[in-house]
Motif scaffolding. Structure first.
Motif, PDB file in Angstrom:
ATOM      1  N   ARG A 114     -13.720  -7.186  -4.286  1.00 53.59           N
ATOM      2  CA  ARG A 114     -13.008  -5.910  -4.229  1.00 53.59           C
ATOM      3  C   ARG A 114     -11.648  -6.064  -3.556  1.00 53.59           C
ATOM      4  O   ARG A 114     -10.670  -5.428  -3.950  1.00 53.59           O
ATOM      5  N   ALA A 115     -11.588  -6.940  -2.558  1.00 48.67           N
ATOM      6  CA  ALA A 115     -10.332  -7.143  -1.840  1.00 48.67           C
ATOM      7  C   ALA A 115      -9.251  -7.684  -2.766  1.00 48.67           C
ATOM      8  O   ALA A 115      -8.073  -7.315  -2.649  1.00 48.67           O
ATOM      9  N   LEU A 116      -9.629  -8.563  -3.681  1.00 51.44           N
ATOM     10  CA  LEU A 116      -8.665  -9.109  -4.638  1.00 51.44           C
ATOM     11  C   LEU A 116      -8.136  -8.017  -5.553  1.00 51.44           C
ATOM     12  O   LEU A 116      -6.922  -7.887  -5.753  1.00 51.44           O
ATOM     13  N   LEU A 117      -9.037  -7.221  -6.102  1.00 48.44           N
ATOM     14  CA  LEU A 117      -8.622  -6.142  -7.009  1.00 48.44           C
ATOM     15  C   LEU A 117      -7.772  -5.106  -6.282  1.00 48.44           C
ATOM     16  O   LEU A 117      -6.760  -4.637  -6.817  1.00 48.44           O
ATOM     17  N   ASP A 118      -8.155  -4.763  -5.056  1.00 45.68           N
ATOM     18  CA  ASP A 118      -7.374  -3.790  -4.280  1.00 45.68           C
ATOM     19  C   ASP A 118      -5.963  -4.311  -4.015  1.00 45.68           C
ATOM     20  O   ASP A 118      -4.988  -3.550  -4.069  1.00 45.68           O
ATOM     21  N   SER A 119      -5.845  -5.609  -3.743  1.00 44.47           N
ATOM     22  CA  SER A 119      -4.534  -6.207  -3.502  1.00 44.47           C
ATOM     23  C   SER A 119      -3.662  -6.110  -4.748  1.00 44.47           C
ATOM     24  O   SER A 119      -2.468  -5.788  -4.667  1.00 44.47           O
ATOM     25  N   LEU A 120      -4.250  -6.349  -5.903  1.00 42.58           N
ATOM     26  CA  LEU A 120      -3.490  -6.274  -7.156  1.00 42.58           C
ATOM     27  C   LEU A 120      -3.070  -4.836  -7.462  1.00 42.58           C
ATOM     28  O   LEU A 120      -1.957  -4.590  -7.934  1.00 42.58           O
ATOM     29  N   TRP A 121      -3.968  -3.877  -7.176  1.00 37.37           N
ATOM     30  CA  TRP A 121      -3.608  -2.473  -7.385  1.00 37.37           C
ATOM     31  C   TRP A 121      -2.456  -2.058  -6.461  1.00 37.37           C
ATOM     32  O   TRP A 121      -1.568  -1.292  -6.857  1.00 37.37           O
ATOM     33  N   GLU A 122      -2.463  -2.585  -5.235  1.00 36.10           N
ATOM     34  CA  GLU A 122      -1.371  -2.279  -4.302  1.00 36.10           C
ATOM     35  C   GLU A 122      -0.042  -2.824  -4.830  1.00 36.10           C
ATOM     36  O   GLU A 122       1.002  -2.169  -4.701  1.00 36.10           O
ATOM     37  N   ARG A 123      -0.083  -4.012  -5.404  1.00 35.65           N
ATOM     38  CA  ARG A 123       1.135  -4.575  -5.995  1.00 35.65           C
ATOM     39  C   ARG A 123       1.635  -3.693  -7.140  1.00 35.65           C
ATOM     40  O   ARG A 123       2.839  -3.459  -7.276  1.00 35.65           O
ATOM     41  N   CYS A 124       0.718  -3.220  -7.958  1.00 34.28           N
ATOM     42  CA  CYS A 124       1.114  -2.349  -9.079  1.00 34.28           C
ATOM     43  C   CYS A 124       1.784  -1.076  -8.575  1.00 34.28           C
ATOM     44  O   CYS A 124       2.785  -0.615  -9.136  1.00 34.28           O
ATOM     45  N   ALA A 125       1.243  -0.509  -7.508  1.00 35.13           N
ATOM     46  CA  ALA A 125       1.789   0.730  -6.957  1.00 35.13           C
ATOM     47  C   ALA A 125       3.183   0.506  -6.389  1.00 35.13           C
ATOM     48  O   ALA A 125       4.097   1.305  -6.616  1.00 35.13           O
ATOM     49  N   GLU A 126       3.369  -0.596  -5.653  1.00 34.35           N
ATOM     50  CA  GLU A 126       4.680  -0.841  -5.064  1.00 34.35           C
ATOM     51  C   GLU A 126       5.696  -1.201  -6.141  1.00 34.35           C
ATOM     52  O   GLU A 126       6.883  -0.856  -6.030  1.00 34.35           O
TER      53      GLU A 126
END
Length: 216
Positions: free
Chosen positions: A100-112
């Motif tokens: 989950r931490a990996l996916l959350d990190s990627l979603w954060e990149r998408c948002a920024e």
């Protein structure tokens, strides 16, 4: 940092960021004066940059920044496809579900990335874009591929900074939407689906860069 490392990193950054454009002539004296160091470490830095294909040295005359070739974009994207395909295959076949931490990190990149695109901040967008792909490749646990991807992204950065700025917001938003699609495919855990999306993303990115480089 040694004097040679300073000269190398400063000159390399100027080339990658487009401050020194293809065809520009620089001399050891200019760099040594600007950094307050002797010419010997600058000469060593220039030799290293020539080995990387960023400078062409001319004895007693200086160095010329090697222009970016459009063929470079094709080579970079082909190499990236191999590296990122390997990492994703290793990642998606190692476990039924991704951390989950990996996916959350990627979603954060998408948002920024969406924020940077709307703000027209190309420099920060490129940095986030690089980290997005590095995060996936790092998860493949192959340090050699991680270093290689960093180097390839530097070459892509050069091409990007030399391209036309017209339509740059639209290009960033298009890349961001493709990143969202990639994360969605990762969450589904379908390797074939992800790899088809990755290939489409890299090829679309290449097409956007080539079009921008040609001023379209």
């Amino acid at each position: 940092m040694s004097a040679t490392e300073r000269a190398y990193h400063v000159t390399r950054a100027r080339i990658l960021d487009g401050v020194l454009a293809g065809g520009d002539v620089i001399t050891e004296g200019q760099v040594s004066s600007s950094l307050g160091i002797s010419r010997t470490p600058v000469r060593e830095a220039f030799l290293r940059l020539q080995a990387e294909g960023l400078l062409q040295l001319y004895p007693k005359r200086g160095a010329v920044v090697v222009p970016v070739s459009l063929e470079e974009a094709t080579s970079v994207m082909e190499a990236r496809e191999i590296i990122e395909t390997h990492a994703a295959t290793k990642l998606l076949t190692a476990a039924d579900t991704l951390p989950r931490a990996l996916l959350d990190s990627l979603w954060e990149r998408c948002a920024e990335q969406q924020r940077f695109a709307h703000a027209g901040d190309h420099v920060e967008f490129m940095e986030s874009d690089t980290l997005f792909h590095l995060t996936i490749v790092q998860s493949g646990e192959n340090p050699f591929f991680v270093d290689l991807l960093r180097n390839l992204r530097d070459h892509q950065r050069r091409l990007s900074t030399s391209a036309s700025q017209d339509g740059i917001v639209e290009r960033m938003l298009a890349a961001q939407r493709e990143h969202v699609g990639l994360v969605e495919r990762l969450e589904k855990g379908d390797l074939d689906l992800y790899l088809s999306g990755l290939r489409a993303h890299l090829r679309a990115g290449r097409a956007r860069l080539l079009a921008a480089a040609n001023g379209r």
